[in-house]
Design a protein around this motif. Structure first.
Motif, PDB file in Angstrom:
ATOM      1  N   ILE A 173       0.843  -1.201   0.000  1.00 33.69           N
ATOM      2  CA  ILE A 173       0.000   0.000   0.000  1.00 33.69           C
ATOM      3  C   ILE A 173       0.876   1.249   0.000  1.00 33.69           C
ATOM      4  CG2 ILE A 173      -1.710   1.324   1.299  1.00 33.69           C
ATOM      5  CD1 ILE A 173      -2.783  -1.410   2.335  1.00 33.69           C
ATOM      6  N   ASP A 174       1.887   1.252   0.866  1.00 35.19           N
ATOM      7  CA  ASP A 174       2.819   2.383   0.879  1.00 35.19           C
ATOM      8  C   ASP A 174       3.509   2.535  -0.476  1.00 35.19           C
ATOM      9  OD1 ASP A 174       2.359   3.215   3.486  1.00 35.19           O
ATOM     10  OD2 ASP A 174       3.923   1.937   4.331  1.00 35.19           O
ATOM     11  N   MET A 175       3.941   1.424  -1.040  1.00 32.30           N
ATOM     12  CA  MET A 175       4.714   1.491  -2.281  1.00 32.30           C
ATOM     13  C   MET A 175       3.902   2.008  -3.460  1.00 32.30           C
ATOM     14  SD  MET A 175       7.386  -1.714  -2.352  1.00 32.30           S
ATOM     15  CE  MET A 175       6.285  -3.027  -1.824  1.00 32.30           C
ATOM     16  N   ILE A 176       2.636   1.592  -3.587  1.00 27.63           N
ATOM     17  CA  ILE A 176       1.892   2.000  -4.791  1.00 27.63           C
ATOM     18  C   ILE A 176       1.571   3.489  -4.807  1.00 27.63           C
ATOM     19  CG2 ILE A 176       0.922  -0.284  -5.269  1.00 27.63           C
ATOM     20  CD1 ILE A 176      -1.815   0.929  -4.263  1.00 27.63           C
ATOM     21  N   PHE A 177       1.590   4.138  -3.648  1.00 29.36           N
ATOM     22  CA  PHE A 177       1.334   5.574  -3.606  1.00 29.36           C
ATOM     23  C   PHE A 177       2.614   6.401  -3.483  1.00 29.36           C
ATOM     24  CE2 PHE A 177      -2.695   3.730  -2.000  1.00 29.36           C
ATOM     25  CZ  PHE A 177      -3.538   4.235  -2.979  1.00 29.36           C
ATOM     26  N   GLU A 178       3.755   5.727  -3.354  1.00 23.51           N
ATOM     27  CA  GLU A 178       5.020   6.413  -3.102  1.00 23.51           C
ATOM     28  C   GLU A 178       5.366   7.408  -4.212  1.00 23.51           C
ATOM     29  OE1 GLU A 178       9.587   4.888  -2.885  1.00 23.51           O
ATOM     30  OE2 GLU A 178       8.137   3.724  -1.720  1.00 23.51           O
ATOM     31  N   GLN A 179       5.103   7.034  -5.454  1.00 25.38           N
ATOM     32  CA  GLN A 179       5.443   7.907  -6.589  1.00 25.38           C
ATOM     33  C   GLN A 179       4.215   8.217  -7.445  1.00 25.38           C
ATOM     34  OE1 GLN A 179       8.894   6.298  -8.636  1.00 25.38           O
ATOM     35  NE2 GLN A 179      10.031   6.108  -6.723  1.00 25.38           N
ATOM     36  N   GLY A 180       3.072   8.247  -6.804  1.00 28.85           N
ATOM     37  CA  GLY A 180       1.854   8.689  -7.477  1.00 28.85           C
ATOM     38  C   GLY A 180       0.958   7.563  -7.921  1.00 28.85           C
ATOM     39  N   ASN A 181      -0.320   7.851  -7.891  1.00 27.06           N
ATOM     40  CA  ASN A 181      -1.362   6.909  -8.305  1.00 27.06           C
ATOM     41  C   ASN A 181      -1.931   7.363  -9.647  1.00 27.06           C
ATOM     42  OD1 ASN A 181      -3.351   4.827  -7.962  1.00 27.06           O
ATOM     43  ND2 ASN A 181      -4.832   6.393  -7.416  1.00 27.06           N
ATOM     44  N   PRO A 182      -2.024   6.470 -10.649  1.00 30.67           N
ATOM     45  CA  PRO A 182      -1.899   5.010 -10.604  1.00 30.67           C
ATOM     46  C   PRO A 182      -0.576   4.430 -11.106  1.00 30.67           C
ATOM     47  CG  PRO A 182      -3.019   5.597 -12.606  1.00 30.67           C
ATOM     48  CD  PRO A 182      -2.661   6.896 -11.927  1.00 30.67           C
ATOM     49  N   ALA A 183       0.525   5.207 -11.080  1.00 32.66           N
ATOM     50  CA  ALA A 183       1.789   4.659 -11.580  1.00 32.66           C
ATOM     51  C   ALA A 183       2.170   3.377 -10.836  1.00 32.66           C
ATOM     52  CB  ALA A 183       2.904   5.698 -11.446  1.00 32.66           C
ATOM     53  N   GLY A 184       1.965   3.368  -9.500  1.00 30.53           N
ATOM     54  CA  GLY A 184       2.343   2.199  -8.710  1.00 30.53           C
ATOM     55  C   GLY A 184       1.494   0.980  -9.013  1.00 30.53           C
ATOM     56  N   ILE A 185       0.168   1.157  -9.032  1.00 32.22           N
ATOM     57  CA  ILE A 185      -0.706   0.005  -9.275  1.00 32.22           C
ATOM     58  C   ILE A 185      -0.565  -0.487 -10.712  1.00 32.22           C
ATOM     59  CG2 ILE A 185      -2.777   1.328  -9.873  1.00 32.22           C
ATOM     60  CD1 ILE A 185      -2.651  -1.912  -7.782  1.00 32.22           C
ATOM     61  N   LYS A 186      -0.300   0.417 -11.649  1.00 37.49           N
ATOM     62  CA  LYS A 186      -0.095  -0.031 -13.032  1.00 37.49           C
ATOM     63  C   LYS A 186       1.177  -0.871 -13.151  1.00 37.49           C
ATOM     64  CE  LYS A 186      -2.805   2.904 -16.065  1.00 37.49           C
ATOM     65  NZ  LYS A 186      -2.802   3.827 -17.206  1.00 37.49           N
ATOM     66  N   HIS A 187       2.190  -0.562 -12.365  1.00 40.15           N
ATOM     67  CA  HIS A 187       3.382  -1.412 -12.404  1.00 40.15           C
ATOM     68  C   HIS A 187       3.073  -2.799 -11.849  1.00 40.15           C
ATOM     69  CE1 HIS A 187       7.611  -2.201 -12.983  1.00 40.15           C
ATOM     70  NE2 HIS A 187       7.496  -2.970 -11.913  1.00 40.15           N
ATOM     71  N   ILE A 188       2.243  -2.871 -10.818  1.00 37.80           N
ATOM     72  CA  ILE A 188       1.830  -4.180 -10.309  1.00 37.80           C
ATOM     73  C   ILE A 188       1.087  -4.955 -11.392  1.00 37.80           C
ATOM     74  CG2 ILE A 188       0.167  -5.297  -8.746  1.00 37.80           C
ATOM     75  CD1 ILE A 188       1.168  -3.482  -6.544  1.00 37.80           C
ATOM     76  N   PHE A 189       0.199  -4.291 -12.116  1.00 34.12           N
ATOM     77  CA  PHE A 189      -0.503  -4.963 -13.215  1.00 34.12           C
ATOM     78  C   PHE A 189       0.457  -5.450 -14.293  1.00 34.12           C
ATOM     79  CE2 PHE A 189      -4.753  -2.723 -12.289  1.00 34.12           C
ATOM     80  CZ  PHE A 189      -5.275  -3.861 -11.704  1.00 34.12           C
ATOM     81  N   LYS A 190       1.497  -4.661 -14.563  1.00 33.13           N
ATOM     82  CA  LYS A 190       2.500  -5.107 -15.538  1.00 33.13           C
ATOM     83  C   LYS A 190       3.189  -6.370 -15.033  1.00 33.13           C
ATOM     84  CE  LYS A 190       6.626  -3.743 -18.087  1.00 33.13           C
ATOM     85  NZ  LYS A 190       7.666  -2.703 -18.301  1.00 33.13           N
ATOM     86  N   ALA A 191       3.542  -6.371 -13.748  1.00 30.91           N
ATOM     87  CA  ALA A 191       4.199  -7.548 -13.166  1.00 30.91           C
ATOM     88  C   ALA A 191       3.284  -8.769 -13.187  1.00 30.91           C
ATOM     89  CB  ALA A 191       4.641  -7.243 -11.732  1.00 30.91           C
ATOM     90  N   LEU A 192       1.981  -8.537 -13.102  1.00 33.55           N
ATOM     91  CA  LEU A 192       0.997  -9.628 -13.154  1.00 33.55           C
ATOM     92  C   LEU A 192       0.642 -10.028 -14.586  1.00 33.55           C
ATOM     93  CD1 LEU A 192      -1.415  -8.349 -10.345  1.00 33.55           C
ATOM     94  CD2 LEU A 192       0.018 -10.400 -10.221  1.00 33.55           C
ATOM     95  N   GLY A 193       1.152  -9.289 -15.578  1.00 34.64           N
ATOM     96  CA  GLY A 193       0.879  -9.602 -16.975  1.00 34.64           C
ATOM     97  C   GLY A 193      -0.494  -9.165 -17.452  1.00 34.64           C
ATOM     98  N   LEU A 194      -1.081  -8.154 -16.797  1.00 32.84           N
ATOM     99  CA  LEU A 194      -2.432  -7.723 -17.140  1.00 32.84           C
ATOM    100  C   LEU A 194      -2.469  -6.504 -18.056  1.00 32.84           C
ATOM    101  CD1 LEU A 194      -4.141  -8.270 -13.690  1.00 32.84           C
ATOM    102  CD2 LEU A 194      -4.624  -9.531 -15.785  1.00 32.84           C
TER     103      LEU A 194
END
Length: 292
Positions: free
Chosen positions: A243-264
């Protein structure tokens, strides 16, 4: 409004590398939410980068989500702004038949008084043909919708049914829960304090991290609603660093990187947002692998 209890997620708008809307990826993301226990979907909220979408792109996002969802989950549409007349005109003209409610942010930039906020939402409530969820997010709007204003609106307008409360203030959230009329939903808009809000009597969350890890986050919220605090906190602490990490450098940049890592989807965001840096990308990738 029991369909808005539990875990809602604020959907991203995935982009291709040429910055166009990626409808295939959006369909995948919707299915990922449905398949992993999310209770409802929020379309065109802040996390959708709606401020950078033109009118045609917004229509494309709405159409894609409706078709991908195929009636499986309730849908909430973001309809808000700092021009009251423009918001009410959109509510009067838009087809909202596919949606359970709208999510409407408190006016930003103008910095209205509490009476101005009340009058804005009075106009929204009178114009909306479907229920209204208020959205208080002082970190983005530069004004805080106080509990007294929210409770006044909830008592005065039957179709104002809930608030997404994202002030990050657990005491303010508890004041809302204490003072709101019966049946009015206090929904967390802050992932980190979702569980304490739910345990205090809140109705759930509209989440960002929940769309990255829907199975775990929705389970945490459900356990909280069942007052199984110890089990719920195990999941909270499992996800807290993310949670801390996904907002560290702005939303939705963090959650979009998680989606990239998940292949979505790709991790593409539109300016003025930029991608997370290499250091944060590495930490997010490691977290995804740990959860897997």
């Amino acid at each position: 409004m029991q369909s808005l209890t539990g875990t809602g997620v604020a959907l991203v708008t995935p982009f291709k590398k040429d910055f166009s809307v990626d409808t295939d990826a959006l369909t995948k993301i919707v299915n990922y939410q449905v398949d992993n226990g999310i209770n409802y979907l929020v379309v065109l909220g802040t996390t959708a980068e709606s401020a950078t979408l033109n009118k045609d792109e917004k229509e494309l996002v709405i159409k894609t989500v409706i078709e991908a969802n195929a009636g499986r989950l309730p849908l909430v549409l973001g309809v808000g702004g700092n021009n009251t007349h423009e918001v009410t005109e959109e509510l009067k003209s838009r087809d909202l038949s596919a949606f359970t409610a709208i999510l409407s942010v408190s006016p930003y930039y103008n910095k209205p008084t509490q009476e101005g906020i009340y009058q804005h939402f009075k106009a929204v409530a009178q114009a909306s043909p479907i229920p209204v969820i208020l959205y208080n997010v002082p970190g983005r709007t530069a004004s805080n919708m106080l509990p007294a204003t929210v409770i006044r609106l909830a008592n005065d307008f039957e179709n104002i049914v809930a608030i997404k409360e994202a002030a990050g203030d657990i005491v303010q959230a508890m004041r809302l829960i204490q003072g709101a009329p019966k049946g009015f939903l206090v929904i967390s808009g802050d992932d980190m304090i979702t569980l304490p809000m739910v345990l205090a009597g809140g109705a759930g969350v509209i989440s960002v991290i929940g769309e990255g890890f829907p199975k775990q986050f929705s389970k945490m919220v459900q356990l909280g609603l069942e007052k199984k605090a110890d089990e719920a906190y195990e999941l909270h602490y499992l996800l807290a660093d993310s949670i801390d990490m996904i907002f560290e450098q702005g939303n939705p940049a963090g959650i979009k990187h998680i989606f990239k890592a998940l292949g979505l989807c790709e991790d593409v965001v539109r300016l003025p947002l930029v991608n997370v840096n290499e250091d944060l990308a590495g930490r997010l990738n490691a977290f995804v692998e740990k959860i897997r």
